[in-house]
Design an enzyme around this catalytic site. Sequence first.
Site, short mmCIF file in Angstrom:
data_model
loop_
_atom_site.label_atom_id
_atom_site.label_comp_id
_atom_site.label_asym_id
_atom_site.label_seq_id
_atom_site.Cartn_x
_atom_site.Cartn_y
_atom_site.Cartn_z
N SER A 192 38.07 28.60 32.61
CA SER A 192 38.03 30.03 33.11
C SER A 192 37.29 30.32 34.33
O SER A 192 37.72 30.97 35.17
CB SER A 192 37.52 31.14 31.92
OG SER A 192 38.30 30.62 30.80
N HIS A 244 33.34 33.20 33.06
CA HIS A 244 34.50 34.16 33.61
C HIS A 244 34.04 34.86 34.87
O HIS A 244 34.65 34.93 36.02
CB HIS A 244 34.88 34.94 32.38
CG HIS A 244 35.82 34.30 31.25
ND1 HIS A 244 34.80 33.60 30.37
CD2 HIS A 244 37.17 34.13 31.21
CE1 HIS A 244 35.98 33.20 29.50
NE2 HIS A 244 37.13 33.45 30.03
#
Length: 400
Positions: A274, A339
């Site tokens: 991610s 993220h």
Amino acid sequence: MDIVSVAANAEGDEIEVLESIDVLPVAPEDQWKSLFDKFDSESSGFISTERFRDLLAAHGSELDPHKLEVLLALADGNADGKICYQDFVNLVRMSNKRSNSFRRAILQGSRQLKGAGALGEEVGLGLSQRLVRHIAYETLPREIDRKWYFDSYTCCPPPWLILAITIAEVAVFMYYGLQLDRWVLQVSSPHFLRGPLPYHPQLRIQAWRYLSYAFMHAGIEHLGLNMAMQLLVGVPLEMVHGALRIGLVYVCGVLAGSLAVSVTDMTAPVVGSSGGVYALVSAHLANVVMNWSGMKCQFKLFRMAMALVCMSVEFGRAVWLRFYPPAFPPCPNPSFVAHLGGVMVGLTLGVVVLQNYEQRLQEQSLFWIFFSVYLLFVLCAVFWNVFAYSLLDVRLPPTL
């Protein structure tokens, strides 16, 4: 007389002359202003690119047709077929520092534009050519850059990097799926974090884990969302900007993700690509927003909304998993902070990389500023990992 010399005569500035290439005829600024004013009544201060072409010819400019197309495309920056006086002034005021792409297009005879019309008006294209044109409109905001890319792209080398990373991620997932006999929420298996790839705070001295964690995923739902965004955004970006630039953004996002976890969520492990995926997607979305009027891709608002929805769903899944009761306490579930680390890389370093198509990054001061900030962050995070855990007496979970 060359275009920069015209600017110097008009403004009295000291601007380096590119080369002794005839680009525009000698004409004072007020003369050009009066010529543009002549069309003010019929086109509200604008003239068409065809009229501008006739204007150049009428004043004795003898240009190579390909150089003329470069000039017209640069003057017509938003590709609407109209040129105002300010467009022309902006063009002639370009200094050597800001006109690398223009200078290289003029001086490199191998990079010549085909045809006088907009790229979208080309007819009789094959399937592969239509795909290349589609990707050009997806990723590049300026018509001149789209034409250069369409004319020069040879698919050699192909976009191998993102495809290779995706294949490796699928292979690792398949291996652990067969080994653990689990395909959904593999992270709930007691053996999931024992492998050599995932980042775990107890094993942070093994430096490769700060990158290798990207090849492992919490489950098929995690891998599926990341793989979809990685292929749909990463492959077109690699086709345009090349493996080196896209690889730089991707790897920086992955490394920033694991380091951000080690600093802000010190007891949590981390898996998944991610960080790299969010760096690419956020850089691309920011580039689209910053060049909204120039981006000519279809349904761009809807597609941007869909990309944000996919990012939000994946991020929401990661947040839910982090705070869901772990299957094997006291070891927590993987962190979602990677993220956010990827997003920060995409909005800084990634945007600079994607904005400077056909310009050397080492010549861009903004690139070096953001890259230096990134290296400073990496250095601080390394010192944090070396000293902070013992100074703060952090109780780390076992590796199971």
